[in-house]
Design a protein around this motif. Sequence first.
Motif, PDB file in Angstrom:
ATOM      1  N   ILE A 270       9.277  -1.056 -10.279  1.00 30.89           N
ATOM      2  CA  ILE A 270       8.388  -0.354  -9.353  1.00 30.89           C
ATOM      3  C   ILE A 270       9.082  -0.279  -8.000  1.00 30.89           C
ATOM      4  O   ILE A 270       9.496  -1.313  -7.445  1.00 30.89           O
ATOM      5  N   ILE A 271       9.255   0.942  -7.503  1.00 30.20           N
ATOM      6  CA  ILE A 271       9.819   1.124  -6.169  1.00 30.20           C
ATOM      7  C   ILE A 271       8.668   1.446  -5.229  1.00 30.20           C
ATOM      8  O   ILE A 271       7.886   2.365  -5.496  1.00 30.20           O
ATOM      9  N   VAL A 272       8.556   0.672  -4.180  1.00 21.73           N
ATOM     10  CA  VAL A 272       7.489   0.927  -3.224  1.00 21.73           C
ATOM     11  C   VAL A 272       8.109   1.572  -1.991  1.00 21.73           C
ATOM     12  O   VAL A 272       8.843   0.929  -1.247  1.00 21.73           O
ATOM     13  N   ALA A 273       7.859   2.869  -1.835  1.00 18.38           N
ATOM     14  CA  ALA A 273       8.320   3.549  -0.621  1.00 18.38           C
ATOM     15  C   ALA A 273       7.248   3.299   0.428  1.00 18.38           C
ATOM     16  O   ALA A 273       6.200   3.929   0.418  1.00 18.38           O
ATOM     17  N   ALA A 274       7.503   2.311   1.286  1.00 19.90           N
ATOM     18  CA  ALA A 274       6.493   1.902   2.266  1.00 19.90           C
ATOM     19  C   ALA A 274       6.892   2.476   3.618  1.00 19.90           C
ATOM     20  O   ALA A 274       7.806   1.978   4.262  1.00 19.90           O
ATOM     21  N   LEU A 275       6.215   3.547   3.994  1.00 19.09           N
ATOM     22  CA  LEU A 275       6.612   4.257   5.213  1.00 19.09           C
ATOM     23  C   LEU A 275       5.501   4.217   6.246  1.00 19.09           C
ATOM     24  O   LEU A 275       4.342   4.518   5.946  1.00 19.09           O
ATOM     25  N   TYR A 276       5.911   3.840   7.461  1.00 20.78           N
ATOM     26  CA  TYR A 276       4.968   3.767   8.569  1.00 20.78           C
ATOM     27  C   TYR A 276       5.235   4.963   9.470  1.00 20.78           C
ATOM     28  O   TYR A 276       6.395   5.233   9.820  1.00 20.78           O
TER      29      TYR A 276
END
Lengths: 591, 83
Positions: free
Chosen positions: A89-95
Amino acid sequence: MTLVRGGISGNETGLSDMLALINSSDDSQGIPVAFNFLRNFTTEGIEPYLHYHCLLSALKPKITFGNYDMVHQEVLDRSSHLYSSSPDIIVAALYLDTYLPDGWRASWSADDVMNSLAGLFADIAGNTDAIIVVNTFVPPFYADFGISSVKDFSSHHNEVLRLNQLIRAYVFSTPARFVLADWERFVRLLGENESMDYRFWYMSRSPFKKAFLELYALELVKVARALKGKSKKCLILDCDNTLWGGVIGEDGLNGIKLDPHSYPGNVFYEFQKSIIRLHERGVLITICSKNNEQDVWDVLDGHQSCILKREHLSAWRVNWSDKVSNIRDLATELNLGIDSFVFVDDNPVECGLIRDMLPEVTVLQVPEKLYTYPPLLNRDGLFDTLTFSSEDRQRSQLYRDEAHRKHEQAKYETMDQYLASLALRVTVHPATDNEISRVAQLTQKTNQFNLTTRRYTEAKISSFCNDPDWAVISLSVQDKFGDSGLTGVMIAHKEGDTGVIDSLLLSCRILGRSIEKVFVLEALSIMSRLWPVKTWQAEFAATPKNQQVAEFWPSIGFRQSSLLDGHTFYTLPFAVPELEPISYIAIEEQQ
Amino acid sequence: MMQHQEQKLKEVLARIFNVQPEMITDDASPDTIENWDSLRHMNLVLALEEEFGVEFTDDQVVEILSYKLIKIVFKEHGVEFVQ
């Protein structure tokens, strides 16, 4: 398994206790799952929550973080963590503040940002075979231009909302690879105070508090569970005080609590809806109850508010044997592992027994605060599958319904044509025993369309029903979009050859479709058949809230006869008013 | 009671840094505990606030970089320990 209550509060287990469990966890246990975060902010704060909730779901996580704000570089660099950690699982965590540092100053367009995001997402998807979790952004909590912001449709705030919709649409259109962590929903659930950690945002670029991070972690665990085949597949339901309130064997068909309109029957009705939704998602529904089998069928086949029907069930065990044996039996019959079952029961003894004897079964007990019961099956994502998470499914359904209504309304040139298209159906008949409590409730709650505003108890309504000189007529309304239920009441009695209308009231939600006229016409003809009356007397008692019906009686042919202390009296010199039939409403009299 | 508080404090630190409670001496600091990095320090702040019901000021968040200093700052919040 104890999971956060749908994000209502993430504070059930302290961080210190979570870490104690993590530190002492057995490395040889659990199904491995690898997460890699591609991120542009300090995301490490999520690690203990993600680890802890993975352990509760019997998953053994490996969690790695890409370099800070190097999202594109990580994707391009074949030697980066993204590839070396072989993530499931790749979590693209963008703020957003980091992704769009000038966003506060220059005007920007959601479409441009979405294009750039879509390019990034496609790169990640093209270079890996992992599931990719992307997020919506947190909309600003305060308006850019204060109270005049509403006029400014190009404001930062509105653009974030629009971008979030574009992100949702993107994820929705690529269900096989992308899953949404809807941050906007998280902050809606939790509020600014529970979500945002401004202290650690400014000190360490770590913007979220525990409750938010835990909710985020739970979404990721749902993805991991679904990916690793740990989704639950079958629901096992108790009956008494689980599918309905009360005990069918003692209270009987009319005594159990189950209906759409009054507490606590409406809680069970709502819970049944969630069962039907799971059924529609392909979850197997079964019953395991200590009961006489025929009693249970009486409810499922014959109770008008029991929306769970026999045809929804894949199997059942209704007998007096112990539930452990019954559940083992069900597993064999359905050819399912014990660990794919979710068991729901109100009895703490039964729940404890299953937890002890069949620990692979997820046991959910009906909560003591009954009004918190309906979301029980939905909140933890136990049945979620990757191709269609429960959220996506609901969202798509809502979209479909709304689109459907809009489409319908646009299709018709006149209101009458639209009304005709609704397929309105009204049911009018003397109130039945199981309608009494709803009738009483309506007399107590209805203020606007209420001609005399007389409030009655259930006992009083019951005595009217049993008095041959009185009649209580109920109205139920349905259209093709759904069932509005019992939404109108007329109460009358006879004095010699005059019928006296004591009460007439309708719930607001069915007004505007001339249903009231059809109801009066129909109610008076039913009563004329009961009593050979020659004239009708009616009354309007003004209150601060019922002005909209001041002219109701004249509008259907009644004539004013006298005025006394704010009460206006009317008479109708025939048994049934002469009204044009309304062609778009179908009438049923069946009981 | 105060003994208990001291024990609880050591336990929280041991859990955050994943070390044996015996490692948490008065001198315990990022110099003696390898896992005491800036990210775990954030978790330490959050766990201490959660467990002891206090809220550190921004200065205190940066200050509490040893077991001894944590106890001193706790005293300012009215959390007492055995001397």
